[in-house]
Design a protein around this motif. Structure first.
Motif, PDB file in Angstrom:
ATOM      1  N   SER A 157      64.827  88.909  54.074  1.00 19.38           N
ATOM      2  CA  SER A 157      64.135  90.117  53.629  1.00 19.38           C
ATOM      3  C   SER A 157      63.403  90.735  54.808  1.00 19.38           C
ATOM      4  CB  SER A 157      63.158  89.785  52.509  1.00 19.38           C
ATOM      5  OG  SER A 157      62.200  88.837  52.946  1.00 19.38           O
ATOM      6  N   GLN A 158      63.488  92.050  54.895  1.00 18.94           N
ATOM      7  CA  GLN A 158      62.866  92.770  55.999  1.00 18.94           C
ATOM      8  C   GLN A 158      62.136  93.998  55.474  1.00 18.94           C
ATOM      9  OE1 GLN A 158      65.260  93.113  59.736  1.00 18.94           O
ATOM     10  NE2 GLN A 158      66.969  92.542  58.428  1.00 18.94           N
ATOM     11  N   ARG A 159      61.377  94.600  56.341  1.00 19.92           N
ATOM     12  CA  ARG A 159      60.681  95.817  55.954  1.00 19.92           C
ATOM     13  C   ARG A 159      61.673  96.970  55.819  1.00 19.92           C
ATOM     14  NH1 ARG A 159      56.634  97.070  60.844  1.00 19.92           N
ATOM     15  NH2 ARG A 159      56.148  94.877  60.546  1.00 19.92           N
ATOM     16  N   THR A 160      61.343  97.878  54.930  1.00 20.59           N
ATOM     17  CA  THR A 160      62.128  99.093  54.719  1.00 20.59           C
ATOM     18  C   THR A 160      61.336 100.275  55.232  1.00 20.59           C
ATOM     19  OG1 THR A 160      63.466  98.338  52.854  1.00 20.59           O
ATOM     20  CG2 THR A 160      62.923 100.685  52.909  1.00 20.59           C
ATOM     21  N   THR A 161      61.994 101.156  55.949  1.00 18.57           N
ATOM     22  CA  THR A 161      61.337 102.334  56.517  1.00 18.57           C
ATOM     23  C   THR A 161      61.825 103.581  55.794  1.00 18.57           C
ATOM     24  OG1 THR A 161      61.228 101.258  58.689  1.00 18.57           O
ATOM     25  CG2 THR A 161      60.892 103.637  58.621  1.00 18.57           C
ATOM     26  N   ILE A 162      60.879 104.369  55.317  1.00 25.32           N
ATOM     27  CA  ILE A 162      61.190 105.616  54.624  1.00 25.32           C
ATOM     28  C   ILE A 162      60.875 106.780  55.559  1.00 25.32           C
ATOM     29  CG2 ILE A 162      60.677 107.041  52.609  1.00 25.32           C
ATOM     30  CD1 ILE A 162      59.916 104.507  51.114  1.00 25.32           C
ATOM     31  N   LEU A 163      61.862 107.631  55.794  1.00 24.94           N
ATOM     32  CA  LEU A 163      61.753 108.720  56.760  1.00 24.94           C
ATOM     33  C   LEU A 163      61.786 110.072  56.064  1.00 24.94           C
ATOM     34  CD1 LEU A 163      64.415 107.416  59.333  1.00 24.94           C
ATOM     35  CD2 LEU A 163      61.959 106.921  59.330  1.00 24.94           C
ATOM     36  N   ASP A 164      61.187 111.078  56.715  1.00 19.89           N
ATOM     37  CA  ASP A 164      61.337 112.445  56.221  1.00 19.89           C
ATOM     38  C   ASP A 164      62.659 113.024  56.727  1.00 19.89           C
ATOM     39  OD1 ASP A 164      60.970 113.476  58.862  1.00 19.89           O
ATOM     40  OD2 ASP A 164      58.797 113.526  58.590  1.00 19.89           O
ATOM     41  N   ASN A 165      62.921 114.288  56.440  1.00 24.64           N
ATOM     42  CA  ASN A 165      64.238 114.834  56.795  1.00 24.64           C
ATOM     43  C   ASN A 165      64.397 115.130  58.276  1.00 24.64           C
ATOM     44  OD1 ASN A 165      62.775 117.214  57.129  1.00 24.64           O
ATOM     45  ND2 ASN A 165      63.764 118.296  55.439  1.00 24.64           N
ATOM     46  N   LEU A 214      66.135  98.342  54.842  1.00 22.37           N
ATOM     47  CA  LEU A 214      66.677  99.668  54.584  1.00 22.37           C
ATOM     48  C   LEU A 214      66.008 100.711  55.475  1.00 22.37           C
ATOM     49  CD1 LEU A 214      66.451  99.526  50.680  1.00 22.37           C
ATOM     50  CD2 LEU A 214      68.470  99.029  52.063  1.00 22.37           C
ATOM     51  N   THR A 215      66.781 101.669  55.891  1.00 19.91           N
ATOM     52  CA  THR A 215      66.245 102.875  56.513  1.00 19.91           C
ATOM     53  C   THR A 215      66.658 104.032  55.612  1.00 19.91           C
ATOM     54  OG1 THR A 215      66.407 101.964  58.753  1.00 19.91           O
ATOM     55  CG2 THR A 215      66.226 104.353  58.546  1.00 19.91           C
ATOM     56  N   ILE A 216      65.661 104.610  54.944  1.00 18.79           N
ATOM     57  CA  ILE A 216      65.919 105.637  53.935  1.00 18.79           C
ATOM     58  C   ILE A 216      65.505 106.994  54.477  1.00 18.79           C
ATOM     59  CG2 ILE A 216      65.436 106.395  51.583  1.00 18.79           C
ATOM     60  CD1 ILE A 216      64.712 103.512  50.902  1.00 18.79           C
ATOM     61  N   GLU A 222      68.575 111.404  51.185  1.00 20.01           N
ATOM     62  CA  GLU A 222      69.750 111.954  51.870  1.00 20.01           C
ATOM     63  C   GLU A 222      70.717 110.868  52.311  1.00 20.01           C
ATOM     64  OE1 GLU A 222      68.743 114.598  55.035  1.00 20.01           O
ATOM     65  OE2 GLU A 222      68.113 116.197  53.677  1.00 20.01           O
ATOM     66  N   SER A 223      70.194 109.767  52.823  1.00 15.87           N
ATOM     67  CA  SER A 223      71.073 108.691  53.284  1.00 15.87           C
ATOM     68  C   SER A 223      70.287 107.391  53.355  1.00 15.87           C
ATOM     69  CB  SER A 223      71.662 109.010  54.667  1.00 15.87           C
ATOM     70  OG  SER A 223      70.633 109.056  55.649  1.00 15.87           O
ATOM     71  N   ILE A 224      71.014 106.269  53.289  1.00 15.56           N
ATOM     72  CA  ILE A 224      70.400 104.946  53.430  1.00 15.56           C
ATOM     73  C   ILE A 224      71.322 104.065  54.258  1.00 15.56           C
ATOM     74  CG2 ILE A 224      69.592 102.865  52.260  1.00 15.56           C
ATOM     75  CD1 ILE A 224      68.934 104.453  49.847  1.00 15.56           C
ATOM     76  N   THR A 225      70.756 103.400  55.234  1.00 19.30           N
ATOM     77  CA  THR A 225      71.464 102.335  55.937  1.00 19.30           C
ATOM     78  C   THR A 225      70.703 101.044  55.706  1.00 19.30           C
ATOM     79  OG1 THR A 225      70.268 102.756  58.010  1.00 19.30           O
ATOM     80  CG2 THR A 225      72.377 103.873  57.709  1.00 19.30           C
ATOM     81  N   GLN A 226      71.433  99.942  55.711  1.00 17.54           N
ATOM     82  CA  GLN A 226      70.806  98.638  55.512  1.00 17.54           C
ATOM     83  C   GLN A 226      71.282  97.674  56.577  1.00 17.54           C
ATOM     84  OE1 GLN A 226      71.908  96.396  51.975  1.00 17.54           O
ATOM     85  NE2 GLN A 226      69.909  95.439  51.866  1.00 17.54           N
ATOM     86  N   ARG A 227      70.324  96.975  57.163  1.00 20.67           N
ATOM     87  CA  ARG A 227      70.665  95.944  58.141  1.00 20.67           C
ATOM     88  C   ARG A 227      70.735  94.609  57.425  1.00 20.67           C
ATOM     89  NH1 ARG A 227      67.738  94.253  63.894  1.00 20.67           N
ATOM     90  NH2 ARG A 227      69.087  92.466  64.299  1.00 20.67           N
ATOM     91  N   LYS A 244      75.037  98.630  57.539  1.00 22.04           N
ATOM     92  CA  LYS A 244      75.996  99.316  56.691  1.00 22.04           C
ATOM     93  C   LYS A 244      75.314 100.467  55.967  1.00 22.04           C
ATOM     94  CE  LYS A 244      75.304  96.335  52.626  1.00 22.04           C
ATOM     95  NZ  LYS A 244      75.971  95.487  51.623  1.00 22.04           N
ATOM     96  N   SER A 245      76.104 101.441  55.557  1.00 20.23           N
ATOM     97  CA  SER A 245      75.587 102.589  54.816  1.00 20.23           C
ATOM     98  C   SER A 245      75.719 102.326  53.321  1.00 20.23           C
ATOM     99  CB  SER A 245      76.357 103.862  55.187  1.00 20.23           C
ATOM    100  OG  SER A 245      76.156 104.196  56.543  1.00 20.23           O
ATOM    101  N   LEU A 246      74.726 102.751  52.569  1.00 17.05           N
ATOM    102  CA  LEU A 246      74.771 102.632  51.122  1.00 17.05           C
ATOM    103  C   LEU A 246      75.051 103.993  50.501  1.00 17.05           C
ATOM    104  CD1 LEU A 246      71.685 100.349  50.320  1.00 17.05           C
ATOM    105  CD2 LEU A 246      74.013  99.670  50.901  1.00 17.05           C
ATOM    106  N   GLU A 247      75.733 103.982  49.386  1.00 17.68           N
ATOM    107  CA  GLU A 247      75.935 105.213  48.631  1.00 17.68           C
ATOM    108  C   GLU A 247      74.599 105.658  48.052  1.00 17.68           C
ATOM    109  OE1 GLU A 247      78.557 106.889  44.826  1.00 17.68           O
ATOM    110  OE2 GLU A 247      78.745 104.802  45.506  1.00 17.68           O
ATOM    111  N   VAL A 248      74.352 106.949  48.016  1.00 15.24           N
ATOM    112  CA  VAL A 248      73.094 107.472  47.483  1.00 15.24           C
ATOM    113  C   VAL A 248      73.390 108.486  46.371  1.00 15.24           C
ATOM    114  CG1 VAL A 248      71.888 107.137  49.672  1.00 15.24           C
ATOM    115  CG2 VAL A 248      72.950 109.353  49.176  1.00 15.24           C
ATOM    116  N   PRO A 249      72.425 108.708  45.473  1.00 13.66           N
ATOM    117  CA  PRO A 249      72.638 109.693  44.406  1.00 13.66           C
ATOM    118  C   PRO A 249      72.808 111.094  44.991  1.00 13.66           C
ATOM    119  CG  PRO A 249      70.710 108.319  43.980  1.00 13.66           C
ATOM    120  CD  PRO A 249      71.116 108.062  45.385  1.00 13.66           C
TER     121      PRO A 249
END
Length: 759
Positions: A65-73, A331-333, A551-556, A562-567
């Motif tokens: 388990s790692q930290r997830t970073t949430i980014l703006d556009n 995750l990088t969101i 807009e997008s999510i990648t996960q380490r 890898k990239s995850l599908e997003v709504p």
């Protein structure tokens, strides 16, 4: 023929053979327990080997388990969230001092033995026998890694954690078998790397990189000798050797590590002695976890992103599946949040409504045509300190997404009624008598063949001077209640609820919209995000798009990304372009010479509508330009304080109207959000002004004697310019005084009363 491992270790076959002689012994030493009868656990010579061999061949190693970073556009960080604060690093990015220190104190013969250190077992047995207690263990670094993997797999489940750490011989058997596997498959360097990344160092820090940042505010690769020794010493007991809370105990432990490094030849005695004399030199960084740490007041948007992840099936079939991925993190969101818009929203809110005020405000901006949420904020900040007016309830969104039960939108719902009428063939020049006060027409057609049939229910306009006849254009600009009740009574309730559904309008509590004429005056509780998205339909000339935040999510995962599908936003046509253009024409009049003049934008075309509910428990302004749509709500979330004789943002108001408080908030937030950005004027329809006469164009005959003189539900709507024209709240308006039949409308205990919309 078995072969010997390089470094003096034994092959798996040899280790299994040795297991008969030492596994139970090692288990007793490391677990610190008395041995039960051999047969009880099947540990007779034959049984032991069979039990050992019957264990699964492969250790299931969960991704750390790692930290997830949430980014703006733009790629800027909004917040960092995690179930466990960890950043996985390669061994090359860990200080050599740290690598030596952890080996020296935890397993100094790490590079000489295999998965099991037989010499260490015997040494520990002798030491424990001499002391009469378990004073020394014999688990190798590899065995410790196996245990930590089990703890990681257990996550936050206390039962599974207890099973992973229980002091039993059965657990030691599994641990030894898997340790052999890891030695064969990974090798020493990789085992050390994994160990340093998985180990808990206290203060919410998992792994050496997080620990280095927590205690010294630096990367693990930059740790010096004494800093590395301190971190290595913490591992044995993170609470006992916590340098933040017990510097003396932590110093003693650090010096033990330094001395051990000297004894095994990693450093000289002189280096150890010099390092022992240095202070700990802590530069502690506080844990920064969760949406409470979000920048630019974006805590509620951050929380909305989390709720989206946990509820949307695109991220997993079940709630448990989605929660597992979220807690695993890494995750990088990248989100849709526009930092300029977000800053502008928060600045406007801070200017007009204070945190300590008895009422609150919430505001949301979305992008027409895409559904992207550009900004989301409120006056009561994200937090749990009630005395400071903090809250974790997101007033902008539905209850299911972390919000409340919603708020009555008042007259901001009227453009939806107008859209339903025009889409159904009603001319935008339609005229109704619209007296100051009257009874609701009855019966009124609802859906599924049902009718609303209540007699003697009065409705009135906000001001006694509001006497028709009015055309749709003037009635919208002045927000005339009796006009809009006449309109919905003629076209029926069902076309309005259907249009609302096409525009994404729904109750915030998840219940269905009530089939009553009062919906025309905004009696059904909704969320600001819902209204902003609905009005974006007008801005995009009839296309409704569902709101989206990601807009997008990648996960380490391990060393791979890898990239995850997003709504995705789904868009559909809710109305014709002609209908949307007609509404744009009506709503431009609201900000140019109607109730929303205080919300008008300087130098660019804008469109919008005011709304104020019965007893003024809520006030709204919802509006848009060609490229941004925003909603502002002001009120008491608990529905206890109405907005009469009240001070908001340092200004006293006798009565609050949608144009008076929400309007300027909308104006200022949109001005900042659009600064430096162009927005085109939207197409207009020529809607002729209606002459003043004694009735509507064919009116009275459409609905019977009172067919066009319909009333307002339990909520008066704001009148024309009066709603926006009283900056100081000093103008007095008559209050509607009427009662409603039981269940006439559907109120909400924590939303907004049962009143409808003034302007």
């Amino acid at each position: 023929m078995s072969k010997k491992r390089s470094g003096g270790g034994l092959s798996p076959t040899q280790q299994a053979a040795k297991f008969l002689g030492v596994s139970v012994l090692a288990g007793a030493v490391t677990a610190g327990i008395a041995l039960p009868a051999a047969g009880a656990l099947g540990l007779a010579a034959k049984g032991s080997v069979e039990s050992f061999d019957e264990l699964p061949a492969n250790l299931k190693t969960p991704p750390l388990s790692q930290r997830t970073t949430i980014l703006d556009n733009t790629g800027g960080t909004i917040a960092t969230v995690y179930s466990r604060d960890r950043t996985v690093v390669d061994l090359k990015d860990v200080s050599p001092y740290m690598q030596k220190a952890i080996v020296a104190i935890e397993d100094s013969r790490f590079y000489q033995h295999g998965a099991i250190d037989l010499k260490g077992v015997l040494r520990a047995l002798n030491k424990n026998a001499q002391s009469g207690e378990v004073s020394q263990g014999a688990s190798t670094l590899t065995q410790q890694l196996v245990k930590n993997v089990a703890v990681e797999e257990a996550g936050d489940d206390p039962t599974k954690v207890a099973e992973a750490t229980q002091q039993t011989i059965g657990r030691k058997i599994r641990e030894l078998k898997y340790a052999i596997q890891l030695e064969e498959e990974l090798g020493k360097k990789k085992i050390l790397e994994n160990y340093l990344n998985i180990t808990f160092f206290g203060q919410q820090a998992y792994g050496v990189e997080a620990a280095s940042q927590r205690y010294f505010s630096k990367h693990a690769k930059d740790l010096n000798l004494q800093q590395a020794a301190l971190l290595a010493g913490i591992v044995q007991s993170p609470s006992r050797y916590d340098p933040v809370n017990d510097e003396a105990e932590a110093t003693k432990r650090r010096n033990i590590v330094l001395q051990r490094m000297a004894e095994v030849g990693d450093i000289s005695q002189a280096e150890a002695d010099k390092a022992k004399e240095t202070p700990l030199g802590l530069k502690v960084s506080k844990p920064k976890n969760g949406c409470i740490t979000a920048v630019k007041g974006a805590g509620f948007f951050c929380d909305y992103v989390r709720e989206t992840f946990l509820t949307d099936p695109v991220f997993g079939k079940t709630k448990e599946d989605r929660a597992k991925i979220w807690n695993q993190g890494g995750l990088t969101i990248k989100t849709t949040l526009d930092p300029q818009s977000q800053e502008s929203v928060q600045a406007s809110i801070k200017e007009h409504v204070y945190q300590k005020d008895p009422v609150a405000t919430a505001a949301t901006i979305v992008e027409p045509g895409t559904g992207k949420i550009l900004a989301m904020g409120q006056s009561r900040p994200y937090g749990i300190n009630n005395k400071d007016n903090e809250t974790t309830i997101n007033y902008s969104v539905d209850q299911s997404m972390g919000g409340g039960a919603g708020f009555q939108p008042g007259s901001t719902f009227k453009p939806i009624v107008a859209a339903a009428a025009i889409e159904g063939g009603m001319p935008a020049s339609k005229v109704y008598p619209s007296p100051y006060k009257m009874d609701y027409p009855s019966p009124v057609q609802a859906c599924d063949g049902k009718v609303w049939n209540e007699k003697g229910v009065p409705v009135e306009n906000e001001n006694t001077s509001e006497v028709g006849p009015y055309s749709m254009k003037e009635a919208t600009a002045k927000s005339v209640n009796t006009y809009y009740i006449a309109l919905i009574s003629q076209i029926g309730i069902c076309p309005v609820t259907e249009m609302a559904g096409k525009m994404g309008v729904h109750r915030a509590d998840g219940n269905k919209i009530t089939q009553a004429p009062s919906i025309a005056l905004g009696t059904q509780e909704v969320a600001p995000l819902t209204m902003a998205s609905a009005y974006a339909t007008f801005a995009s000339r009839g296309m409704y798009c569902t709101p989206v935040a990601i807009e997008s999510i990648t996960q380490r995962v391990g060393e791979k990304t890898k990239s995850l599908e997003v709504p995705k936003s789904t868009c559909h046509r809710a109305m014709s372009e002609t209908t949307a253009d007609s509404i744009n024409t009506l709503l431009r009049g609201v900000v140019e010479d109607g109730t929303g003049v205080q919300a008008g934008l300087s130098g660019r075309a804008s469109y919008g509508k005011t709304g104020t509910t019965d007893e003024r428990f809520a006030a709204w302004f919802v509006g848009y330009t060609s490229n941004m749509a925003g909603a502002v709500w002001v009120g008491d979330p608990a529905h206890k304080r109405n907005m009469q004789n009240i001070t908001i943002g340092g200004q006293w108001w006798q009565k609050v109207f949608g144009g008076g408080v929400p309007g300027p908030i909308w104006r200022d937030m949109m001005t900042g959000a659009l600064d430096g950005r162009s927005s085109d004027s939207l197409p207009q329809i020529n809607i002729p002004d209606a002459p003043k006469n004694n009735g509507d164009d064919n009116g009275g005959n459409d609905d019977g004697d009172n067919g066009d003189d319909n009333g307002n539900s339990n909520a008066g709507n704001s009148n024309g310019g009066d709603d926006g024209g009283s900056d100081d709240g000093g103008t007095t308006f008559p209050d509607p005084t009427f009662s409603l039949p039981e269940n006439f409308i559907q109120g909400q205990s924590n939303g907004n009363g049962n009143g409808g919309g003034r302007g």
